[in-house]
Design an enzyme around this catalytic site. Sequence first.
Site, short mmCIF file in Angstrom:
data_model
loop_
_atom_site.label_atom_id
_atom_site.label_comp_id
_atom_site.label_asym_id
_atom_site.label_seq_id
_atom_site.Cartn_x
_atom_site.Cartn_y
_atom_site.Cartn_z
CD1 TRP A 105 34.61 110.04 -15.26
CD2 TRP A 105 36.09 108.48 -15.88
NE1 TRP A 105 33.92 109.02 -15.87
CE2 TRP A 105 34.80 108.06 -16.26
CE3 TRP A 105 37.17 107.64 -16.16
CZ2 TRP A 105 34.57 106.83 -16.91
CZ3 TRP A 105 36.96 106.43 -16.82
CH2 TRP A 105 35.67 106.04 -17.18
CG ASP A 175 39.49 114.04 -18.67
OD1 ASP A 175 38.75 114.34 -19.63
OD2 ASP A 175 39.44 112.93 -18.09
CE LYS A 199 31.41 110.01 -20.50
NZ LYS A 199 32.81 109.95 -20.03
C1 LIG Z 1 33.96 109.05 -19.49
C2 LIG Z 1 35.19 109.76 -19.03
C3 LIG Z 1 36.49 109.22 -19.22
C4 LIG Z 1 36.72 107.86 -19.86
O1 LIG Z 1 36.85 108.01 -21.21
P1 LIG Z 1 37.14 106.81 -22.26
O2 LIG Z 1 37.03 107.52 -23.57
O3 LIG Z 1 36.09 105.78 -22.05
O4 LIG Z 1 38.49 106.33 -22.01
C5 LIG Z 1 37.55 109.98 -18.81
N1 LIG Z 1 37.41 111.19 -18.25
C6 LIG Z 1 36.19 111.73 -18.05
C7 LIG Z 1 36.07 113.08 -17.41
C8 LIG Z 1 35.05 111.04 -18.44
O5 LIG Z 1 33.84 111.57 -18.24
#
Ligand SMILES: *Cc1c(COP(=O)(O)O)cnc(C)c1O
Length: 366
Positions: A105, A175, A199
Amino acid sequence: MNKLNRLNFSGGPGALPESVLLQAREALLEVPEVGLSVLGISHRSDWFAAVISELEANVRKLLGVSQDYHVLLLQGGATQQFSMLPMTLLRGETHPADYLHTGYWSGKAIPEARREGPIRVLWSGEADGFRRLPGDDELPFSPDAPYMHYVSNETVEGVQFHRQLGRDDVPRICDMSSDFLSRPCAAEQFAMIYAHAQKNIGPAGVTVVLMRDGLLRDAPTGLPGFLDYRRHIETHSNYNTPPVFAIYVVLLVTRWLMNEIGGLVPMDAINRKKAGLLYRVMDASEGFYRGRAETKDRSLMNVVFNLPSPEIEKRFLAEALAAGFSGLAGHRAIGGVRASIYNALTLSAVEEFAGFMENFQRGQKG
Ligand SMILES: *Cc1c(COP(=O)(O)O)cnc(C)c1O
């Protein structure tokens, strides 16, 4: 009520607390105070304004941040933040922003940032297959960077930082999509945290952005309205039609965290117990279950491992599914097995799965 037949170990969208699902089910039919289905309630209603303000307050309270932080509820997922952030803070910069490349990611964020301005990849774990994270001695953060960006938990590879990174004089931006509200995180040390909901804290469709006031002081004008954080701040996340239902479910999850779990400290204790159970089974398996991550960098959210052969992995996944454990296949980028044990997956569910792992290994010997 009818109990769910399967336990959701998926990497995302993840499990949600049963009590939240029950309330969501009721709200689909009718939100009693309004007399309408949540799917048909106006985003301009008083009810929704109260949802937003309670959710903002709950996020601040759970993370222990003051009114100096804006709480935004945006669309476009974490992926949109990969672009929106550098559009705002990197355009026209001469000094590069520091980015860490610790897994799948963070690797997606880098090319998007590069489109907008100069960046420097301070460290990359790519050559090692992202099995470990850097130590402080490997991270010469620049004092001149406009900001520093990293991913706290790499969802695909199952590595997680267990400390904050960076310098206090450079905006820290993280993030936290896959470990947001799973543990206390010293949020006031960050200039910005973003996390999509799907998540750990809700359904897809909403991304929480926590932003320190003043971060946008020098942001460029002339950005498209939707991509300008200022428009969302001014309108309390009601710039255009937001996903009312998804936001309502995130509110229910924050209430669950506060009232049923008791906040992030007890949530963290439960999450540690859960992860500890699975890593103990792995460590006691004499190499049958081979964890991907170095021990010190193991994720408390995504337990990623391999079995002795792809055939045995396939059998493991099929038997697990038949036994009621869903979503265990590793990410398509790396394969193997990934047990995602987000907040809502209970300790007893993880105990059951740990027992399944032990039994499966025993069965292979016989
Ligand atoms: C799943 C994930 C993403 C992607 O997110 P979207 O909402 O599908 O754009 C980005 N960063 C991390 C750490 C993730 O686990």
